[in-house]
Design an enzyme around this catalytic site. Structure first.
Site, PDB file in Angstrom:
ATOM      1  N   HIS A  61      37.882 -33.151  10.107  1.00  0.00           N
ATOM      2  CA  HIS A  61      38.457 -34.387  10.655  1.00  0.00           C
ATOM      3  C   HIS A  61      39.847 -34.641  10.080  1.00  0.00           C
ATOM      4  CE1 HIS A  61      33.967 -35.544  10.733  1.00  0.00           C
ATOM      5  NE2 HIS A  61      34.310 -35.365  11.988  1.00  0.00           N
ATOM      6  N   LYS A  76      22.078 -45.151  19.363  1.00  0.00           N
ATOM      7  CA  LYS A  76      21.121 -45.865  18.512  1.00  0.00           C
ATOM      8  C   LYS A  76      20.504 -45.022  17.420  1.00  0.00           C
ATOM      9  CE  LYS A  76      19.689 -49.816  21.239  1.00  0.00           C
ATOM     10  NZ  LYS A  76      18.640 -50.508  21.939  1.00  0.00           N
ATOM     11  N   ARG A  91      35.808 -27.549  18.204  1.00  0.00           N
ATOM     12  CA  ARG A  91      35.536 -26.457  17.266  1.00  0.00           C
ATOM     13  C   ARG A  91      35.021 -25.200  17.948  1.00  0.00           C
ATOM     14  NH1 ARG A  91      31.719 -30.188  13.906  1.00  0.00           N
ATOM     15  NH2 ARG A  91      31.134 -30.310  16.090  1.00  0.00           N
ATOM     16  N   SER A 134      29.605 -32.297  10.345  1.00  0.00           N
ATOM     17  CA  SER A 134      28.998 -33.361   9.538  1.00  0.00           C
ATOM     18  C   SER A 134      27.488 -33.212   9.451  1.00  0.00           C
ATOM     19  CB  SER A 134      29.339 -34.735  10.126  1.00  0.00           C
ATOM     20  OG  SER A 134      30.701 -35.021   9.989  1.00  0.00           O
TER      21      SER A 134
END
Lengths: 155, 155, 155, 155, 155, 155
Positions: free
Chosen positions: D15, D39, D89, D127
């Site tokens: 990032h 959610k 990516r 991540s």
């Protein structure tokens, strides 16, 4: 300033849309035909490809049309452009474009390639298929920008 | 009625399976060699490719073998076929087939391309690899339909 | 006869187009909501999803709307359908659809899955993104068939 | 001005590099955590994710860090941003990003998403993998920007 | 023992890394130039490609450099190798490599292809791009193993 | 020595084939269930998954079955294994496996991941689909190794 390099053999609705969408991002865009890449003969001669590009982008004062030999990064340097503009249509494009963009970044770390993803209705338009249709005598106007359709009248 | 277009250079177990699986879907299937697409020379001559296709599909009265020049959509019109049949082996195939199918749909909006996905054991079979093996003197019978294996005896 | 299985949570312009394009291929199409696949809760309740499908496909007498629990292949057997219809939007879809189609063929070798590739302007429409937009209070009518847009008035 | 939306759970070297490379392209970049998308619970709490982003981008006066609820396009409007910035990516990313970008363009046709492709050494940083390593007690500093490595001392 | 086949036109940092990483896996690795595959002319002559490979792998007594004509599986048999070594850079590579590996396994079921995935910083290096840069007069040393960079001095 | 990590929920014909094909490559293979990866509940309990693996690999004295918590690279260290073994079925697998392999290499640079590509007839077999079929009351024996089919009698 950005250079939008390609063979534009021929320029399609897809190329036109990428340039139009990139206009708010760059003060100037140089649409540039790179010659002799991979030494494959082009289908439309250079002069015809340049003429078509000039007709298509005539309404946009920010856009100029050029051609070059040699490395794209060298051409960017000559133009004073720090950005290369490219469209991405599909995940197959992605792999190829990634390798080119990273090689260009190795050659000149100050040059960055910026990508737009093709609009939904245009992601299937491909100069290579347009050439195949033309070679087989088919109508190609539907795949081309409005400004050059008169060159390819319907059968 | 469906047209199953290709170069069939040569016909493989994969092509045979696609036709066999599509038989319940169409009253008639025309297996058709499209000539001069992209102007690349074929490896096996047209006559040999046609002869092999005829041997392979001889048991199926619903299937006929033809060849054509020009656009696939024009050939479909001539045959009275509304459908094009194609097999999909891999996600790499997908990108290419999508562009061709959508270009054909632009050329003739009444023609629809229908896809079957290759069976698990056949998705790796590829005419281009079969040609490479043959060119290098290797045995190719294992990749071909039973009916034409006699043409390529083991070393 | 073909079964077009899915969660249709909600039905989109993409689903509608697949059914409409498949009408010339099948005498009858059963659009069928498969319940409890992967035990993930649906966003729209079953009754609402069924009601939307019925509104969308009301103009097509060949199309019926159903729901089922259990295996898709068992449901096809019950309907007397030999074909499963699915749309392919992208190469990412391809991998998933291939595995499902081949598993269904292992479960019932007489059932064949037939694929249409999404039209250019619709390949980006995805129920999951539509749900995200709705969950975040955004307008989703542009992604939905005309017949049910009234259910989701603009903000 | 561009918004760089994400969950940044946590922010990685990948990032940071996208923002740094995009600085010559935009006068201002808003790195923005979108909350409650799909959610799913985040791994690091919002406050910690914001604090990490602020430490990473403190050296860049052009960059601000925010969070938002609701649609990304609505947030862009509020900021006055016409561009969304995203990194690509891999070809797997491509399919997902294409759908999101095109949905955002449908929601607000004046908002354009601009992509940079991850640098070679960073395209594998993700991540989700960083969270898995942390959850299993492994060292994650090597995947994180220098400025926040002190938060995750080696074992 | 493993054979690492390729055209190595020219050998890159990527090829060198695959061999170095595979050393703990095999007692001996034969880096082998396969000639005339697909009858495409090479860019660097065979002798130069062999000389470059020998310089690059001189430090590794386990590694030898050879060339062959005919099938890769026949060459493996001649060498007494049961394994073929290949690198994978991208999902585009995957489709091609899968088909070749499975064809080789059909030709000789005792020969297994073993894959390593390219390291993050090397996955973009591609002999074809290196050739394009060289053909256009650009500097290629950054893509090549240290041992042969002296052959391609900077401009 | 290699560790073959996975959730094996349940072990399939695909997993069995990868281990059998890797036997000539490694003196010993530890088939290892990694627990709690991503905190998702397994479908079959750990004890049942271990019992199935032990039945499947009982004929192979080189193969042992274990389970672990924590990082895969830490488990490899404990076992004294320098290699991780993984199968690749599709280009979708590729992206995921690449990221995991490169993260493991960052965590422990001495550990290398070695890949085999699934055999043609097995590339479509997927534990997740097997679970879906079982959950819906369908027969799963055809997807499982011979040694454990007795556990899942036909309906």
């Amino acid at each position: 300033m950005a250079v939008y390099p390609g063979t534009f053999d021929p320029v399609t609705l897809g190329h036109e849309a990428i340039v139009r969408r990139a206009l708010p991002l760059f003060d100037r865009i140089v649409v540039a035909i790179g010659q002799n890449i991979r030494k494959v003969d082009s289908y439309f001669p250079l002069e015809e490809r340049l003429a078509m590009l000039r007709e298509v982008f005539a309404p946009y004062p920010q856009v100029s049309v050029k051609h070059y030999t040699g490395l794209t990064t060298d051409f960017c340097r000559q133009c004073g452009a720090r950005f290369i503009l490219r469209g991405l249509r599909s995940s197959a494009d992605f792999g190829y474009e990634r390798n080119i963009a990273q090689a260009n970044n190795t050659l000149d770390p100050e040059i960055e390639t910026v990508f737009l993803i093709s609009s939904p209705g245009l992601s299937n338009i491909n100069s290579s298929i347009v050439r195949d249709i033309h070679r087989n005598g088919g109508p190609i106007a539907a795949f081309l920008p409005q400004a050059i359709r008169y060159r390819f009248p319907a059968r």
